[in-house]
Design a protein around this motif. Structure first.
Motif, PDB file in Angstrom:
ATOM      1  N   GLY A 139      43.654  45.286  31.151  1.00 15.92           N
ATOM      2  CA  GLY A 139      42.791  44.258  30.584  1.00 15.92           C
ATOM      3  C   GLY A 139      41.430  44.225  31.259  1.00 15.92           C
ATOM      4  O   GLY A 139      41.347  44.247  32.496  1.00 15.92           O
ATOM      5  N   TYR A 140      40.372  44.183  30.449  1.00 15.83           N
ATOM      6  CA  TYR A 140      39.016  44.167  31.005  1.00 15.83           C
ATOM      7  C   TYR A 140      38.470  42.744  31.036  1.00 15.83           C
ATOM      8  O   TYR A 140      38.421  42.073  30.006  1.00 15.83           O
ATOM      9  CB  TYR A 140      38.073  45.040  30.181  1.00 15.83           C
ATOM     10  N   VAL A 141      38.069  42.296  32.225  1.00 12.79           N
ATOM     11  CA  VAL A 141      37.367  41.029  32.388  1.00 12.79           C
ATOM     12  C   VAL A 141      36.081  41.327  33.129  1.00 12.79           C
ATOM     13  O   VAL A 141      36.087  42.004  34.162  1.00 12.79           O
ATOM     14  CB  VAL A 141      38.214  40.001  33.172  1.00 12.79           C
ATOM     15  N   HIS A 142      34.950  40.857  32.604  1.00 13.71           N
ATOM     16  CA  HIS A 142      33.649  41.146  33.204  1.00 13.71           C
ATOM     17  C   HIS A 142      33.632  40.686  34.663  1.00 13.71           C
ATOM     18  O   HIS A 142      34.155  39.608  34.990  1.00 13.71           O
ATOM     19  CB  HIS A 142      32.546  40.428  32.423  1.00 13.71           C
ATOM     20  N   PRO A 143      33.046  41.488  35.569  1.00 13.58           N
ATOM     21  CA  PRO A 143      33.027  41.120  36.995  1.00 13.58           C
ATOM     22  C   PRO A 143      32.439  39.736  37.263  1.00 13.58           C
ATOM     23  O   PRO A 143      32.866  39.048  38.188  1.00 13.58           O
ATOM     24  CB  PRO A 143      32.162  42.216  37.633  1.00 13.58           C
ATOM     25  N   TYR A 144      31.449  39.312  36.472  1.00 11.74           N
ATOM     26  CA  TYR A 144      30.857  37.991  36.680  1.00 11.74           C
ATOM     27  C   TYR A 144      31.873  36.890  36.426  1.00 11.74           C
ATOM     28  O   TYR A 144      31.882  35.862  37.111  1.00 11.74           O
ATOM     29  CB  TYR A 144      29.650  37.802  35.762  1.00 11.74           C
ATOM     30  N   ALA A 145      32.733  37.088  35.426  1.00 13.23           N
ATOM     31  CA  ALA A 145      33.687  36.049  35.030  1.00 13.23           C
ATOM     32  C   ALA A 145      35.006  36.145  35.774  1.00 13.23           C
ATOM     33  O   ALA A 145      35.720  35.150  35.899  1.00 13.23           O
ATOM     34  CB  ALA A 145      33.946  36.126  33.525  1.00 13.23           C
ATOM     35  N   ALA A 146      35.323  37.326  36.266  1.00 12.40           N
ATOM     36  CA  ALA A 146      36.649  37.548  36.852  1.00 12.40           C
ATOM     37  C   ALA A 146      36.884  36.683  38.083  1.00 12.40           C
ATOM     38  O   ALA A 146      35.959  36.357  38.828  1.00 12.40           O
ATOM     39  CB  ALA A 146      36.810  39.018  37.223  1.00 12.40           C
ATOM     40  N   ASP A 147      38.147  36.307  38.286  1.00 10.93           N
ATOM     41  CA  ASP A 147      38.533  35.562  39.480  1.00 10.93           C
ATOM     42  C   ASP A 147      38.343  36.433  40.714  1.00 10.93           C
ATOM     43  O   ASP A 147      38.565  37.644  40.672  1.00 10.93           O
ATOM     44  CB  ASP A 147      40.006  35.137  39.389  1.00 10.93           C
ATOM     45  N   ASP A 148      37.916  35.824  41.795  1.00  9.91           N
ATOM     46  CA  ASP A 148      37.734  36.527  43.060  1.00  9.91           C
ATOM     47  C   ASP A 148      38.550  35.800  44.116  1.00  9.91           C
ATOM     48  O   ASP A 148      38.074  34.875  44.767  1.00  9.91           O
ATOM     49  CB  ASP A 148      36.257  36.564  43.460  1.00  9.91           C
ATOM     50  N   PRO A 149      39.818  36.196  44.317  1.00  8.76           N
ATOM     51  CA  PRO A 149      40.692  35.458  45.237  1.00  8.76           C
ATOM     52  C   PRO A 149      40.200  35.471  46.675  1.00  8.76           C
ATOM     53  O   PRO A 149      40.548  34.590  47.461  1.00  8.76           O
ATOM     54  CB  PRO A 149      42.034  36.197  45.101  1.00  8.76           C
ATOM     55  N   ASP A 150      39.383  36.463  47.040  1.00 10.51           N
ATOM     56  CA  ASP A 150      38.888  36.540  48.421  1.00 10.51           C
ATOM     57  C   ASP A 150      37.637  35.704  48.652  1.00 10.51           C
ATOM     58  O   ASP A 150      37.211  35.524  49.771  1.00 10.51           O
ATOM     59  CB  ASP A 150      38.597  37.996  48.786  1.00 10.51           C
ATOM     60  N   ASN A 151      37.059  35.253  47.548  1.00  9.92           N
ATOM     61  CA  ASN A 151      35.815  34.475  47.682  1.00  9.92           C
ATOM     62  C   ASN A 151      35.750  33.433  46.580  1.00  9.92           C
ATOM     63  O   ASN A 151      34.822  33.380  45.798  1.00  9.92           O
ATOM     64  CB  ASN A 151      34.602  35.410  47.596  1.00  9.92           C
ATOM     65  N   GLU A 152      36.810  32.637  46.493  1.00  6.42           N
ATOM     66  CA  GLU A 152      36.927  31.649  45.414  1.00  6.42           C
ATOM     67  C   GLU A 152      35.857  30.590  45.540  1.00  6.42           C
ATOM     68  O   GLU A 152      35.643  30.021  46.604  1.00  6.42           O
ATOM     69  CB  GLU A 152      38.306  30.978  45.462  1.00  6.42           C
ATOM     70  N   LYS A 153      35.158  30.337  44.441  1.00  6.17           N
ATOM     71  CA  LYS A 153      34.109  29.335  44.439  1.00  6.17           C
ATOM     72  C   LYS A 153      34.602  28.099  43.698  1.00  6.17           C
ATOM     73  O   LYS A 153      35.149  28.222  42.599  1.00  6.17           O
ATOM     74  CB  LYS A 153      32.834  29.856  43.736  1.00  6.17           C
TER      75      LYS A 153
END
Length: 380
Positions: free
Chosen positions: A360-374
């Protein structure tokens, strides 16, 4: 007056499409360029104030939204075009890019005020949905000049929408139920016109979808609030599941917008394989809705075209679990034993931008970032 200028920039003809890393780099270069500008010099030395920008990069270029204060529409459009061309020219890695489209739109609340002020026989209807449908007519661009409301106008728009169908490059007309010549059963091209209208309306609806999401994201950013508490009218985001309205803030709106751009890019460039996450399922639902409203606005949504859209939706959606998000009685079912027994994937808003599977493709801008959750509401 504040104007929203949509700019479509493209990579050079013959160039290979950008991979994920190149897209991230191009986005950073464009954002850095805009951050260095506070005012633009318009025609005859006229100062045009730069209020806000949004950059959405796709494999073949970037879609930009530039909000400016200008005394007239023409000044806004010309100033933004010159600014973007200058930014591209002075950025070595983007110097061969071109500006393919530069169009001005009124900011949503100002457009609403303008409609409210209208009077006479052409005054807009009172309800928001009818106004939105009326404005939808602007998204498809110019059609042959004929008397409004006449059979000639309907025929002209029907023809224009049908010619847009091939731009839905990821699918053939068979996805809409059209029978190709030589198939078993009735010979010929049964349902081709209905299929072309449905496919073309999705292309038309893509413009509407992205413009409405741009407007909503800007309104939420300007007021620093969320959909539930925003004073400005929402064009689209208030149609997402209402249980999470307090969490639909500016950052969420930008992530959802980028997801919609990624989805519609794959639909039109031919690389679409499947819906990648819950956010894409919801964006696709809104795209189908905009296509239906477009067809209904022009009197083209008959039984055959409706069936074509339903056939298409049934084939694209793997399941309809996302519809449970609109039913408060099913809140939490995805985390229950019943949900596990039914094979329901997590559907809470925290998982909307998580891919369903490794493909599944999710754009990097939208994707979850578990190491740097905002946290929601903070700048990306």
């Amino acid at each position: 007056m504040t104007y929203a200028v949509s700019v479509d920039t493209r990579i050079a003809n013959g160039s290979s499409e950008m991979d994920e890393l190149q897209r991230v780099g191009a986005g950073a270069l464009l954002e850095d360029g805009f951050e260095s500008v506070e005012e633009i010099e318009g025609p005859d030395g006229m100062e045009v104030g730069l209020r806000d920008t949004f950059v959405g990069v796709y494999p073949g270029g970037a879609l930009l939204k530039v909000f400016v204060d200008a005394p007239a529409l023409e000044f806004a459009e010309q100033a933004v075009r010159e600014l973007v061309e200058e930014l591209l020219d002075r950025t070595e890695l983007l110097s061969d890019w071109t500006v393919e489209r530069c169009e001005v739109e009124l900011q949503s609340d100002l457009a609403k005020e303008s409609l409210d002020a209208a009077d006479g026989p052409d005054a807009p209807p009172d309800d928001v949905e009818s106004r939105r449908a009326r404005l939808m007519g602007l998204a498809g661009g110019a059609v042959p000049t004929v008397a409004p409301g006449t059979p000639a106008e309907t025929a002209a728009i029907r023809s224009k929408i049908r010619t847009m169908a091939p731009r839905l490059a990821a699918f053939g007309l068979g996805m809409f139920g059209a029978r190709e010549e030589g198939e078993e059963g009735e010979k010929g091209t049964k349902g081709t016109e209905d299929a072309e209208l449905a496919a073309g309306a999705l292309i038309w609806g893509t413009d509407v979808l992205l413009d409405e999401l741009f407007q909503d994201a800007h309104a939420l950013d300007r007021e620093e609030t969320n959909v539930a508490e925003c004073d400005s009218p929402m064009w689209l985001l208030d149609e997402l599941p209402p249980r999470y309205a307090l969490q639909y803030d500016a950052r969420f709106a930008r992530r959802f917008l980028v997801t919609a751009i990624a989805l519609t890019t794959r639909l039109t460039e031919g690389s679409f394989k499947e819906l990648s996450c819950v956010a894409e399922e919801l964006a696709f639902k809104l795209l189908l809705r905009d296509a239906e409203v477009t067809l209904d606005t022009f009197g083209l949504l008959d039984e055959g075209v409706s069936s074509a859209l339903e056939c298409f939706a049934d084939l694209v959606y793997e399941d309809m679990d996302h519809e449970w998000l609109y039913d408060d009685s099913t809140d939490g079912i995805d985390e229950s034993e019943m949900g596990a027994a039914l094979g329901i994937a997590p559907m809470g808003i925290s998982s909307w931008f998580t891919p369903f599977n490794k493909d599944g493709y999710v754009h990097p801008y939208a994707a979850d970032d578990p190491d740097n959750e905002k946290p929601e509401g903070t700048a990306p």
